[in-house]
Scaffold this motif. Sequence first.
Motif, short mmCIF file in Angstrom:
data_model
loop_
_atom_site.label_atom_id
_atom_site.label_comp_id
_atom_site.label_asym_id
_atom_site.label_seq_id
_atom_site.Cartn_x
_atom_site.Cartn_y
_atom_site.Cartn_z
N TYR A 1 21.58 -11.46 -4.68
CA TYR A 1 21.15 -13.11 -4.84
C TYR A 1 22.38 -13.76 -5.36
CZ TYR A 1 16.14 -11.39 -4.87
OH TYR A 1 15.10 -10.84 -4.74
N LEU B 1 18.04 -15.62 -2.48
CA LEU B 1 18.34 -14.32 -1.59
C LEU B 1 19.24 -14.64 -0.76
CD1 LEU B 1 17.42 -11.43 -1.26
CD2 LEU B 1 15.86 -12.16 0.22
N TYR C 1 19.16 -8.68 2.27
CA TYR C 1 18.60 -7.52 1.77
C TYR C 1 18.54 -6.24 2.77
CZ TYR C 1 13.58 -7.32 3.37
OH TYR C 1 12.40 -7.54 4.09
N ASP D 1 17.25 -8.74 6.54
CA ASP D 1 17.19 -10.14 6.48
C ASP D 1 18.43 -10.53 5.80
OD1 ASP D 1 14.55 -12.72 5.70
OD2 ASP D 1 16.75 -12.91 6.43
N SER E 1 19.34 -14.19 6.35
CA SER E 1 19.13 -15.49 6.61
C SER E 1 19.53 -16.44 5.51
CB SER E 1 17.71 -15.69 6.93
OG SER E 1 16.95 -15.72 6.05
N GLN F 1 10.62 0.72 -1.82
CA GLN F 1 9.60 0.16 -1.31
C GLN F 1 8.65 1.38 -0.56
OE1 GLN F 1 10.78 -2.57 1.92
NE2 GLN F 1 11.38 -4.18 0.39
N GLY G 1 5.54 0.63 0.97
CA GLY G 1 4.39 0.12 1.92
C GLY G 1 3.82 -1.35 1.17
N GLY G 2 3.72 -1.17 -0.22
CA GLY G 2 3.16 -2.34 -0.69
C GLY G 2 4.19 -3.24 -1.36
N VAL G 3 3.81 -4.18 -2.36
CA VAL G 3 4.77 -4.95 -2.96
C VAL G 3 5.49 -4.30 -3.91
CG1 VAL G 3 5.35 -7.07 -4.16
CG2 VAL G 3 3.75 -6.95 -2.14
N ASP G 4 6.86 -4.16 -3.65
CA ASP G 4 7.49 -3.57 -4.64
C ASP G 4 8.03 -4.20 -5.87
OD1 ASP G 4 10.94 -3.78 -3.47
OD2 ASP G 4 9.06 -4.56 -2.35
N THR G 5 8.60 -3.66 -6.96
CA THR G 5 9.32 -4.27 -8.06
C THR G 5 10.73 -4.34 -7.95
OG1 THR G 5 7.50 -4.01 -9.57
CG2 THR G 5 9.42 -4.48 -10.43
N GLN G 6 11.53 -5.26 -8.09
CA GLN G 6 12.86 -5.38 -7.97
C GLN G 6 13.38 -5.29 -9.45
OE1 GLN G 6 14.54 -8.54 -5.35
NE2 GLN G 6 12.91 -8.07 -4.06
N TYR G 7 14.71 -4.33 -9.44
CA TYR G 7 15.24 -4.42 -10.75
C TYR G 7 16.48 -5.12 -10.52
CZ TYR G 7 11.22 -1.48 -11.97
OH TYR G 7 9.90 -0.96 -12.45
N PHE G 8 16.86 -5.85 -11.59
CA PHE G 8 18.20 -6.76 -11.54
C PHE G 8 19.35 -5.90 -12.16
CE2 PHE G 8 17.17 -10.43 -9.32
CZ PHE G 8 15.85 -10.38 -9.00
N GLY G 9 20.62 -6.20 -11.71
CA GLY G 9 21.93 -5.75 -12.43
C GLY G 9 22.15 -6.92 -13.38
N SER H 1 1.37 -11.00 -4.87
CA SER H 1 1.94 -10.12 -6.35
C SER H 1 2.64 -11.28 -6.94
CB SER H 1 2.90 -9.23 -5.85
OG SER H 1 2.13 -8.23 -5.21
N PHE I 1 5.03 -12.16 -10.67
CA PHE I 1 6.03 -11.31 -11.78
C PHE I 1 6.35 -12.31 -12.87
CE2 PHE I 1 6.73 -7.59 -8.95
CZ PHE I 1 6.54 -7.96 -7.60
N TYR J 1 10.01 -12.64 -15.19
CA TYR J 1 11.14 -12.16 -15.35
C TYR J 1 11.66 -13.04 -16.66
CZ TYR J 1 11.50 -9.13 -11.31
OH TYR J 1 11.48 -8.18 -10.35
N GLY K 1 21.38 -10.32 -17.21
CA GLY K 1 20.46 -10.14 -15.96
C GLY K 1 19.07 -10.42 -16.09
N LEU K 2 18.20 -10.41 -15.18
CA LEU K 2 16.65 -10.59 -15.16
C LEU K 2 16.03 -9.29 -15.45
CD1 LEU K 2 17.91 -12.74 -13.05
CD2 LEU K 2 15.56 -13.26 -12.50
N LYS L 1 4.01 -7.80 -14.19
CA LYS L 1 3.55 -8.10 -12.70
C LYS L 1 2.15 -7.93 -12.53
CE LYS L 1 4.40 -3.27 -11.07
NZ LYS L 1 5.24 -2.44 -10.16
N SER M 1 5.34 -12.84 -4.56
CA SER M 1 5.87 -12.08 -3.44
C SER M 1 4.74 -11.75 -2.69
CB SER M 1 6.77 -10.68 -3.78
OG SER M 1 6.98 -10.08 -2.81
N ARG N 1 3.18 -9.19 1.22
CA ARG N 1 3.70 -8.65 2.46
C ARG N 1 3.87 -9.48 3.45
NH1 ARG N 1 -0.06 -3.35 2.93
NH2 ARG N 1 1.43 -2.98 4.23
N ASN O 1 7.66 -9.13 1.81
CA ASN O 1 7.90 -8.95 0.32
C ASN O 1 9.26 -9.47 -0.32
OD1 ASN O 1 5.76 -7.05 0.40
ND2 ASN O 1 6.98 -5.33 0.87
N LEU P 1 11.01 -11.97 -2.54
CA LEU P 1 10.64 -12.90 -3.95
C LEU P 1 10.84 -14.42 -3.78
CD1 LEU P 1 12.09 -10.43 -6.56
CD2 LEU P 1 9.81 -10.36 -5.67
#
Lengths: 115, 114
Positions: free
Chosen positions: A35, A45, A48, A56, A58, A97, A99-107, B32, B34, B36, B43-44, B49, B94, B96, B100, B102
């Motif tokens: 990002y 974004l 990814y 993607d 784009s 990931q 299959g469902g919506v995942d949770t993203q963890y940021f640096g 879904s 969230f 943050y 960072g975030l 969620k 987010s 499907r 997925n 954000l």
Amino acid sequence: DAGVIQSPRHEVTEMGQEVTLRCKPISGHNSLFWYRQTMMRGLELLIYFNNNVPIDDSGMPEDRFSAKMPNASFSTLKIQPSEPRDSAVYFCASSFQRGGVDTQYFGPGTRLTVL
Amino acid sequence: AQSVTQLDSHVSVSEGTPVLLRCNYSSSYSPSLFWYVQHPNKGLQLLLKYTSAATLVKGINGFEAEFKKSETSFHLTKPSAHMSDAAEYFCVVSGRAAGNKLTFGGGTRVLVKP
């Protein structure tokens, strides 16, 4: 858990130089995101990956930007040549990931300044 | 398509008083959602969620949010603000249908006065 690791934390460079940003995702995660955050445009974004494959791109602004993920534990974002308008904070995030919506963890981000 | 609107760009509260950060979303499918938080030069960090389970979601640091489908809202609250809550908060959607990916709101910057 060490979390997402990014390096360098700060980068100052001159216009026209190549810049490489690095990211190590959380171990076991299979998706990685790059990002960019600016005051004007907020969080965008860029690209990814899922299982090391770009899914993607784009959001990548132009051909000067490229990203790679040679293995599950490392990714790079390269800007060549850099321009002042590339100045921003670049974040890497990872998720698992399944299959469902995942949770993203940021640096913590890399603050890039292009003079 | 999906989008998020954070209704306040800045919120100022006194320490010990309630915090309310408003968020409305738009999504073609069951989203879904969230929240943050981003502290200065950091960072975030994920606060909480919602993923179609209980509509009242409890997060870290005493924050909670309620999903209201009829109002397409996901407001964030905390009963008593602490100085350490001063930060920028992002509401994120987010789903499907969007691969997925954000979609971030514009952020709400919270100032906590002593």
